[in-house]
Motif scaffolding. Structure first.
Motif, short mmCIF file in Angstrom:
data_model
loop_
_atom_site.label_atom_id
_atom_site.label_comp_id
_atom_site.label_asym_id
_atom_site.label_seq_id
_atom_site.Cartn_x
_atom_site.Cartn_y
_atom_site.Cartn_z
N UNK A 106 -57.61 -17.47 -18.90
CA UNK A 106 -58.62 -16.68 -19.10
C UNK A 106 -59.66 -17.31 -19.92
N UNK A 107 -60.90 -17.40 -19.57
CA UNK A 107 -62.04 -18.29 -20.09
C UNK A 107 -62.93 -17.17 -20.65
N UNK A 108 -63.51 -17.20 -22.04
CA UNK A 108 -64.28 -16.00 -22.45
C UNK A 108 -64.09 -15.60 -23.72
N UNK A 113 -59.77 -12.30 -22.77
CA UNK A 113 -58.31 -12.58 -23.24
C UNK A 113 -57.39 -11.41 -23.15
N UNK A 114 -58.16 -10.31 -23.62
CA UNK A 114 -57.40 -8.87 -23.78
C UNK A 114 -57.15 -8.41 -22.27
N UNK A 139 -61.59 -14.85 -32.47
CA UNK A 139 -61.20 -13.54 -33.03
C UNK A 139 -59.94 -13.17 -33.27
N UNK A 140 -59.09 -14.01 -32.80
CA UNK A 140 -57.71 -13.86 -32.92
C UNK A 140 -57.14 -13.35 -31.60
N UNK A 141 -57.62 -12.81 -30.57
CA UNK A 141 -57.09 -12.41 -29.16
C UNK A 141 -56.01 -13.54 -28.88
N UNK A 142 -56.74 -14.56 -29.05
CA UNK A 142 -55.75 -16.03 -28.45
C UNK A 142 -54.46 -16.23 -28.99
#
Length: 216
Positions: A106-108, A113-114, A139-142
């Motif tokens: 996922x790139x973005x 990513x979610x 933001x932390x999703x990764x």
């Protein structure tokens, strides 16, 4: 697993390769995307679906990521929109299954990513596909075991260790590729907080994939 390493990069950007106890492997540097083929080899994957947004799909850096995936590329899913609609997540998961993919990249931003993390959740009845996050907004999703989506117009979410990305690639050229109006600077001090994986009270907690499905 690679040993933790750090070295100064070009243009004053630090490069590092770090494995967090709360998340997967994290690789960073001014040309970190060049590490993607090696990461995919280390993960033992052979068929990759690239996940991104319509705007990022038109960027030169996404084209570079596509080149780095190379012959492993099984397909591209360039339709993720803000707030991660579940209908798009289901389409992503179905496409990956049809193509025989064993990995998402996922790139973005967080919505992209979610979407990848939610697709991993939906595929809970089979072997767990690998997941690599290449974030554009930190933001932390990764690095966290949670994902937020929109289902039938309502925001909902989940928490599960299953959906934590196996690897994270931090390349400064990725956030630079975002449209100016969508760039959200994040302080590096957010990284320790994000990696702890504390879920907000409104997130549905699902310790194992069999315990609940908040979208059906």
């Amino acid at each position: 697993m690679a040993e933790d390493t750090w070295s100064p990069g070009n243009d004053g950007v630090a490069a590092f390769d770090w494995a967090s106890p709360a998340s997967g492997r994290v690789v960073a540097g001014p040309d970190a995307l060049a590490r993607l083929p090696g990461l995919l080899s280390d993960l033992g994957v052979s068929r990759v679906v690239l996940v991104t947004s319509p705007s990022m799909s038109r960027s030169a850096i996404f084209g570079l990521a596509r080149e780095q995936v190379g012959d492993r590329l099984a397909g591209v899913h360039p339709t993720v929109t803000p707030h991660t609609p579940m209908e798009d997540v289901r389409s992503l998961r179905d496409s990956a299954v049809t193509r025989g993919a064993d990995c998402y990249v996922a790139i973005g931003g967080s919505s992209v990513i979610d979407a990848m993390k939610a697709a991993v959740w939906l595929d809970r009845d089979g072997a767990k596909p690998r997941a690599v996050a290449v974030p554009a907004t930190f933001g932390g999703a990764e690095v966290t075991p949670r994902a937020g989506v929109t289902d039938s117009g309502e925001k909902t979410g989940l928490t599960s260790e299953r959906i934590v990305p196996d690897a994270v690639v931090l390349d400064p050229r990725v956030p630079a590729a975002l449209p100016p109006g969508s760039r959200t600077p994040r302080s590096p001090t957010r990284w320790p907080t994000a990696s702890k994986g504390w879920p907000p009270p409104t997130v549905h907690r699902c310790p194992t994939p069999s315990t609940c499905d908040p979208w059906h």
